[in-house]
Design a protein around this motif. Structure first.
Motif, PDB file in Angstrom:
ATOM      1  N   GLN A 219       0.850  -1.187   0.000  1.00  0.00           N
ATOM      2  CA  GLN A 219       0.000   0.000   0.000  1.00  0.00           C
ATOM      3  C   GLN A 219       0.889   1.243   0.000  1.00  0.00           C
ATOM      4  OE1 GLN A 219      -2.905  -0.083   3.163  1.00  0.00           O
ATOM      5  NE2 GLN A 219      -3.565  -2.150   2.705  1.00  0.00           N
ATOM      6  N   PRO A 220       0.497   2.313  -0.676  1.00  0.00           N
ATOM      7  CA  PRO A 220      -0.811   2.536  -1.299  1.00  0.00           C
ATOM      8  C   PRO A 220      -0.913   2.077  -2.750  1.00  0.00           C
ATOM      9  CG  PRO A 220       0.447   4.565  -1.317  1.00  0.00           C
ATOM     10  CD  PRO A 220       1.314   3.549  -0.636  1.00  0.00           C
ATOM     11  N   ARG A 223      -2.102  -3.792  -2.308  1.00  0.00           N
ATOM     12  CA  ARG A 223      -2.969  -4.064  -1.171  1.00  0.00           C
ATOM     13  C   ARG A 223      -2.232  -4.693   0.010  1.00  0.00           C
ATOM     14  NH1 ARG A 223      -8.309  -3.799  -2.320  1.00  0.00           N
ATOM     15  NH2 ARG A 223      -8.792  -5.196  -0.569  1.00  0.00           N
ATOM     16  N   THR A 449      -9.329   2.359   6.130  1.00  0.00           N
ATOM     17  CA  THR A 449      -9.512   1.811   4.787  1.00  0.00           C
ATOM     18  C   THR A 449     -10.662   0.823   4.817  1.00  0.00           C
ATOM     19  OG1 THR A 449      -7.998  -0.038   5.186  1.00  0.00           O
ATOM     20  CG2 THR A 449      -7.030   2.011   4.341  1.00  0.00           C
TER      21      THR A 449
END
Length: 594
Positions: A219-220, A223, A449
């Motif tokens: 991330q970003p 995942r 998130t």
């Protein structure tokens, strides 16, 4: 006559110009590293080259120019280039193989390094990388093969400016703007964090050899979340774990952005772990020598010391004035207890201001006041306001501790121990305001998130580890030890750890320490968002209720007294059984000191 089979033709040597290719040490999406034999010089070299050939004569010329500029970076932890050249438009930078082996080769050859050794390797790499970044260069492909380790564990960086930007073939290299070095440098620092994770964990990160592939999955951009696992070849100390996890944090803003910041945290932990009292402690003690511990908030002290006697009323008025100035109170503690130690009173520690003033005299008090920097010292306005806020919180904690103190304990003593439990925090805000801001930033909850709607935030201790390599209590205790305060006081100025249960106090020192710890935790709870304050106060009260014999009613009265109390004022202690004599109380109040 027997038939003989024809001899098997020898396998042709793989070559690259005059170099015999002996082993591929590293292959990433951006570069290659080969172990080769140089027939011209009769020695083994390491050849670093881009994964893609420059796409035009101008691109090749640009690559060679940048590589030669990178080779001019001279630092003990940046490997000197043996040769820069090209073979059929494939450019390369060659390094002497005698400089050492790659990190992967070292890890394959020997047992997993101890955490202190691994941190030492990465710290050396960061030293060289920080110097290169500050000289305007980036690596852009930090891999395990970029770290070369010799027989004496000296680390050098190879491959500087090998993985360069790929531009269209028709670009004008006289006008093109290369990607910002800062952006490339931040990616270098992230990859060094992945190297630290790889070395401590004993296995490739995300099961990927190429760290560039790991970066793309994190991330970003991707995942994946990279954190140091718990199944490691050696137990990982909490400070080092916090440093490693910050380096690869899923939030870009939480990571180290400079190699120098990463290095400082790692060095701080290494020196503390090696008991060198180094790192931030040495820097702090140096600043104490030059600009003092805190700036004074008092003016016109001479008006109060103009008299010649030390009548009880006069000493009491001076005591009130001194306790309103945190810097002056600490300066008197330092001077009086240093004088006691020099005069052979090793077991005595004085924390009562009236007694301290009587011992040091009016002239000594004036000297102490004159030695302090006027407010706000070297601080800029924003940092000065943060320090003022921190001192107000500590003052509030001191008043709460006085209200909750067990019967028989001197109010000034309890107040000053509460202040000294915050000494590391106050000194950090004054001397290293940028680091204090980093710690506060790390303690903010990350952005939620879809996968983690309520992400946890770092506690103060973990945040301090990630920035300084040590916790704030350690800073405060180191300064108290430097001031010559006794072992009993050094024990009392350490707060009760938040993750440790609170047991019945084993004596006077423990009772004072726990009372001051409770007061500090209550003030921390008051700093929570409004909807969490009540729960925070109740949780802190439950933690200490049995050990200190206090309930929510006493705590609420301490938090909201009927009248404002001055610092150090003798607020009424909770009713209790008759107080038995205590040598510790006598020592702290100065009744034994001559």
């Amino acid at each position: 006559m027997s038939e003989t089979s024809p001899a098997t033709p020898p396998t042709p040597l793989r070559s690259f110009g005059r170099f015999e290719l002996r082993a591929l040490l590293s292959k990433s999406t951006r570069s290659l590293v080969w172990r080769v034999f140089d027939s011209r010089h009769g020695q083994e070299l390491m050849l670093c080259m881009p994964r893609e050939k420059p796409n035009s004569p101008a691109a090749l010329e640009h690559w060679l120019r940048m590589a030669q500029a990178g080779a001019r970076v001279q630092h003990p932890h940046v490997a000197p280039a043996f040769e820069i050249g090209q073979v059929e438009s494939w450019p390369y930078v060659a390094y002497d193989r005698a400089l050492g082996e790659t990190l992967d080769e070292r890890l394959a050859r020997q047992a997993a390094p101890l955490p202190l050794d691994a941190a030492g390797w990465v710290a050396q790499l960061l030293e060289g990388l920080a110097f290169a970044h500050e000289a305007g260069h980036a690596h852009r492909d930090i891999q395990t093969a970029a770290m070369i380790i010799d027989g004496s564990d000296k680390v050098r960086l190879i491959g500087l400016e090998v993985a360069q930007e790929v531009f269209p073939a028709n670009v004008d290299y006289n006008t093109v703007t290369r990607r910002a070095v800062r952006e490339s440098a931040e990616e270098d620092v992230l990859c060094v964090g992945l190297l630290l994770n790889r070395t401590l964990s004993g296995k490739p990160v995300l099961e990927e050899i190429d760290l560039q592939q790991v970066v793309q999955q994190m991330q970003p951009r991707g995942r994946e979340v990279v954190r140091l696992g718990w199944e490691t070849p050696h137990p990982i100390p909490d400070p080092l774990r916090a440093i490693c996890n910050r380096a690869t944090d899923r939030q870009t803003r939480q990571r180290y952005h400079l190699a120098r910041s990463f290095l400082r945290a790692l060095d701080g932990w290494r020196q503390a772990a090696a008991h060198d009292d180094g790192g931030p402690i040495v820097l702090l003690l140096d600043k104490l020598q030059r600009i003092g511990h805190l700036p004074t908030t008092t003016t016109g002290m001479h008006r109060f010391t103009a008299g010649s006697g030390l009548e009880a009323q006069h000493a009491n008025a001076l005591s009130e004035l001194v306790l309103k100035d945190m810097a002056l109170s600490l300066e008197l503690v330092r001077r009086v207890n240093n004088a006691l130690r020099q005069n052979g009173h090793q077991g005595d520690t004085v924390l009562n201001m009236q007694r301290a003033i009587q011992m040091i005299g009016l002239d000594g008090l004036q000297l102490a006041a004159n030695a302090l920097k006027p407010w706000p010292g070297p601080l800029q306005p924003v940092a000065a306001e943060m320090l003022r806020t921190a001192m107000a919180r500590v003052n509030k904690a001191g008043s709460i501790a006085q209200a909750l103190r067990p019967a028989g304990y001197d109010g000034e003593v309890v107040y000053l121990i509460t202040v000294m439990q915050n000494l590391g925090r106050l000194l950090l805000q004054y001397h290293f305001p940028d680091d204090a801001q980093q710690i506060r930033q790390l303690m903010l909850p990350p952005e939620p998130t879809e996968d983690i709607p309520n992400p946890p935030s770092l506690g103060e201790q973990a945040a301090a580890y990630a920035v300084l390599g040590c916790d704030l209590d350690t800073l405060g205790v180191a300064v108290a030890r430097h001031w010559g305060l006794g072992d009993e006081l050094l024990q009392m100025v350490r707060r009760q750890p938040l993750d440790a249960p609170v047991h019945q106090p084993r004596g006077d020192a423990d009772a004072i320490r726990l009372t001051c710890s409770l007061a500090n935790e209550l003030v921390d709870a008051l700093g929570l968002p409004e909807h969490k304050r009540r729960a925070g106060v109740e949780a802190a009260t439950r933690r200490y209720a049995k050990a200190l014999g206090v309930g929510l009613r006493e705590v609420m009265e301490a938090l909201n007294p009927g009248a404002a109390q001055r610092p150090g004022a003798a607020t009424a202690a909770p009713a209790a059984a008759p107080v038995s004599p205590s040598p510790l109380r006598d020592r702290l109040a100065g009744r034994r000191a001559s």
